[in-house]
Structure formats: C-alpha cells, structure tokens
Design a protein around this motif. Structure first.
Motif, PDB file in Angstrom:
ATOM      1  N   LEU A 149      -5.809 -50.132  99.240  1.00 49.03           N
ATOM      2  CA  LEU A 149      -4.678 -50.092  98.308  1.00 49.03           C
ATOM      3  C   LEU A 149      -5.066 -50.600  96.929  1.00 49.03           C
ATOM      4  O   LEU A 149      -5.752 -51.617  96.789  1.00 49.03           O
ATOM      5  N   VAL A 150      -4.600 -49.874  95.905  1.00 54.73           N
ATOM      6  CA  VAL A 150      -4.613 -50.398  94.539  1.00 54.73           C
ATOM      7  C   VAL A 150      -3.159 -50.421  94.070  1.00 54.73           C
ATOM      8  O   VAL A 150      -2.510 -49.374  94.008  1.00 54.73           O
ATOM      9  N   GLY A 151      -2.652 -51.615  93.793  1.00 52.34           N
ATOM     10  CA  GLY A 151      -1.275 -51.754  93.312  1.00 52.34           C
ATOM     11  C   GLY A 151      -1.261 -51.968  91.812  1.00 52.34           C
ATOM     12  O   GLY A 151      -2.107 -52.704  91.288  1.00 52.34           O
ATOM     13  N   VAL A 152      -0.336 -51.313  91.126  1.00 50.29           N
ATOM     14  CA  VAL A 152      -0.231 -51.409  89.664  1.00 50.29           C
ATOM     15  C   VAL A 152       1.207 -51.726  89.297  1.00 50.29           C
ATOM     16  O   VAL A 152       2.140 -51.097  89.816  1.00 50.29           O
ATOM     17  N   ASP A 153       1.388 -52.690  88.416  1.00 45.97           N
ATOM     18  CA  ASP A 153       2.739 -53.026  87.944  1.00 45.97           C
ATOM     19  C   ASP A 153       2.616 -53.705  86.583  1.00 45.97           C
ATOM     20  O   ASP A 153       1.563 -54.240  86.236  1.00 45.97           O
TER      21      ASP A 153
ATOM     22  N   ILE B 277      -2.756 -45.495  95.863  1.00 49.91           N
ATOM     23  CA  ILE B 277      -2.277 -46.222  94.686  1.00 49.91           C
ATOM     24  C   ILE B 277      -0.773 -46.371  94.794  1.00 49.91           C
ATOM     25  O   ILE B 277      -0.061 -45.395  95.089  1.00 49.91           O
ATOM     26  N   ASP B 278      -0.290 -47.594  94.581  1.00 54.80           N
ATOM     27  CA  ASP B 278       1.161 -47.838  94.551  1.00 54.80           C
ATOM     28  C   ASP B 278       1.517 -48.232  93.112  1.00 54.80           C
ATOM     29  O   ASP B 278       1.172 -49.324  92.656  1.00 54.80           O
ATOM     30  N   LEU B 279       2.201 -47.327  92.411  1.00 58.98           N
ATOM     31  CA  LEU B 279       2.564 -47.593  91.011  1.00 58.98           C
ATOM     32  C   LEU B 279       3.967 -48.186  90.925  1.00 58.98           C
ATOM     33  O   LEU B 279       4.889 -47.683  91.574  1.00 58.98           O
ATOM     34  N   GLY B 280       4.108 -49.244  90.132  1.00 57.57           N
ATOM     35  CA  GLY B 280       5.369 -49.988  90.134  1.00 57.57           C
ATOM     36  C   GLY B 280       5.485 -50.719  91.460  1.00 57.57           C
ATOM     37  O   GLY B 280       6.544 -50.759  92.076  1.00 57.57           O
TER      38      GLY B 280
ATOM     39  N   PHE C  13      -4.928 -55.577  92.925  1.00 60.85           N
ATOM     40  CA  PHE C  13      -3.711 -55.409  92.115  1.00 60.85           C
ATOM     41  C   PHE C  13      -4.067 -55.566  90.653  1.00 60.85           C
ATOM     42  O   PHE C  13      -4.815 -56.477  90.288  1.00 60.85           O
ATOM     43  N   THR C  14      -3.514 -54.685  89.834  1.00 62.49           N
ATOM     44  CA  THR C  14      -3.885 -54.702  88.431  1.00 62.49           C
ATOM     45  C   THR C  14      -2.669 -54.400  87.542  1.00 62.49           C
ATOM     46  O   THR C  14      -1.774 -53.655  87.958  1.00 62.49           O
ATOM     47  N   VAL C  15      -2.661 -54.993  86.354  1.00 60.33           N
ATOM     48  CA  VAL C  15      -1.555 -54.766  85.415  1.00 60.33           C
ATOM     49  C   VAL C  15      -1.684 -53.381  84.816  1.00 60.33           C
ATOM     50  O   VAL C  15      -2.776 -52.958  84.429  1.00 60.33           O
ATOM     51  N   GLY C  16      -0.563 -52.673  84.736  1.00 59.95           N
ATOM     52  CA  GLY C  16      -0.570 -51.344  84.122  1.00 59.95           C
ATOM     53  C   GLY C  16       0.807 -50.718  84.240  1.00 59.95           C
ATOM     54  O   GLY C  16       1.714 -51.301  84.833  1.00 59.95           O
ATOM     55  N   SER C  17       0.932 -49.540  83.659  1.00 53.94           N
ATOM     56  CA  SER C  17       2.242 -48.888  83.633  1.00 53.94           C
ATOM     57  C   SER C  17       2.117 -47.428  84.059  1.00 53.94           C
ATOM     58  O   SER C  17       1.007 -46.884  84.133  1.00 53.94           O
ATOM     59  N   PHE C  18       3.273 -46.795  84.283  1.00 51.57           N
ATOM     60  CA  PHE C  18       3.280 -45.354  84.554  1.00 51.57           C
ATOM     61  C   PHE C  18       2.704 -44.585  83.364  1.00 51.57           C
ATOM     62  O   PHE C  18       2.069 -43.559  83.528  1.00 51.57           O
ATOM     63  N   GLU C  19       2.985 -45.103  82.163  1.00 48.66           N
ATOM     64  CA  GLU C  19       2.618 -44.373  80.952  1.00 48.66           C
ATOM     65  C   GLU C  19       1.106 -44.368  80.746  1.00 48.66           C
ATOM     66  O   GLU C  19       0.554 -43.394  80.237  1.00 48.66           O
TER      67      GLU C  19
END
Ligand code: SAM
Length: 227
Positions: A58-62, A37-40, A84-90
């Motif tokens: 890979l799953v990318g989140v930003d 997972i790659d966050l941001g 790739f999917t929309v999302g946040s650290f929180e």
C-alpha cells in the motif's frame, strides 16, 4: 460507530461511510503482490484493510500530515506493509503507470477540479490497472465545498478510463444524515478536542448536513485503464 450499524468497519479508524461490504468490493479488484494506492487515505484504515486482505503493498496519500502519522501507527498495529506520503489528487507525488490499483474512499469530492483529478488517477495507473472509488453526485453546488458534478462517468471516460461499474451504494442517504446529526449533537466535545471554536465547527457541520440535500447518489465506481 453504532449509528452506522453492522456494516461499520470497527477498528479501522475510518472517517467515511465505507462499509464492510464495500471494503470487500475494493479488495476484489486487488491481487497478491499488487501495488495499491489509496488517495485521500486519511488515517489509512480502508487502504490498510484492503492491502492486508489482498496481500498488496500500500501507498497512502493525503493532504493531512497528522492523519498520515496516525496511518503509520495503524499500519504497525495491523502488520501491513505500507508507506504514507503527503500529496493531493491534483498532483500526487507518484510516477506514471506505477499502480496496479488506485482506490479512493469518500475523498474525491474535495478535489477542486474533478477532471484534473481523474487525469491524475489515470496517469498513475498501469495499462490494465483499475480504479475503485466511492464519492457523491450532486444536483447543485453545496456551500463551502469545491465544485461538484452530477455524474462522474463522463469525466472518468474523458480521462481514458473504461467505466465497468457505477453502483449506488446501500442506504447511503440515511447513513449520511444520521452521521451529520450525530456530529452536530457532539459538536461541543469535538470542538474542545480539536481546540477550535464551537461556532466554527457547528457552521461547518451545518454545511455538511445541508449538503446532503443536494446529493443524488453515493456511488461505487470501478474503471479500467485500457491496455
Ligand atoms: C472523509 S475523509 C476520508 C478518509 C479515508 N479515505 C477514510 O475512508 O477514512 C476525506 C480525506 O480527504 C483528504 N483530502 C481532502 N482534500 C484532498 C485533496 N485535494 N487531495 C487529497 N486528499 C484530500 C482529507 O485530508 C481527508 O483525509
């Protein structure tokens, strides 16, 4: 970008200070077949390179939809299996214990609550899984940025992770300053391209340049979730 020298990973559309050496360090944490997972993740380049090199999924989140659209096109161009999917650290839209490795490059500074951010990173890792990240420690609070911290290690440990490495990255301050100066010099073109008032962009870039005075370290952290 030329100003960042030979270590700049050309062709990956990165929007960060990640170097070729650091990408190899990230890839060393990942095994073939792993879920990464790659966050941001931004436009996806760092995670795609690491996943492609290691043979991971890979799953990318930003937060930014347009960046994710760019990341999908880059994944096709590089031939790497990725979602790739929309999302946040929180609140990343990810189930508990689903990642073998979580990576995040120069993005964690944007999360408003670093403690909650680490809790989420730890939650999505499987036992024995690893977190690899780059970000900055600050001695003070930069203007127009979420709260920063002087040392990320205690927060990672509080979230139940064991910190294995916390290394200062090479030549980080000069690279940050050169990049901020370059952006300021080209603010007019960038503002026109982004369709935003130059004064707004200039103010944001000045904040970014000034914030480098408060940075004490850019670190590469590797941590493990105990089994
Ligand atoms: C400096 S860019 C780094 C992008 C990418 N990691 C790279 O190396 O090219 C920071 C990224 O963090 C994302 N971001 C900002 N706040 C975030 C948050 N709260 N949760 C997730 N991503 C966030 C931004 O949209 C941006 O894509």
């Amino acid at each position: 970008m030329e100003a960042l020298g030979d270590e700049y990973p050309a062709g990956l559309d990165t929007y960060s200070f990640v170097s070729r050496t650091e990408l190899r360090e990230f890839a060393a944490q990942v095994a073939a077949g792993d879920t990464l997972i790659d966050l941001g993740c931004g436009r996806g380049g760092p995670g795609l390179w690491v996943a492609g090199t290691a043979g991971a999924k890979l799953v990318g989140v930003d937060l930014a939809q347009p960046a994710l659209a760019h990341a999908r096109r880059l994944a096709d161009r590089l031939g790497v299996q990725a979602a790739f999917t929309v999302g946040s650290f929180e609140s990343p839209p990810l189930r508990d214990a689903t990642a073998d490795v979580v990576m995040t490059v120069d993005a964690f500074l944007f999360t408003p609550d670093k403690r909650a951010g680490f809790t989420e990173l730890a939650r999505v890792l499987r036992p024995g899984g690893r977190l690899a990240m780059t970000s900055w420690d600050y001695d003070g609070q930069p203007r127009n940025r979420p709260p920063q911290v002087p040392d990320h290690r205690p927060l990672a440990e509080e979230a139940g992770l064991t910190v294995l490495r916390y290394d200062e990255t090479d030549d980080w301050l000069r690279r940050c300053q050169v990049f901020a100066d370059f952006l300021l010099e080209h603010a007019d073109e960038a503002a026109a391209e982004a369709g935003m008032p130059t004064s707004v962009l200039r103010a944001a870039l000045r904040d970014m340049r000034d914030s480098t005075d408060l940075m004490t370290r850019r670190f590469l952290l590797v941590a493990e979730k105990p089994r």
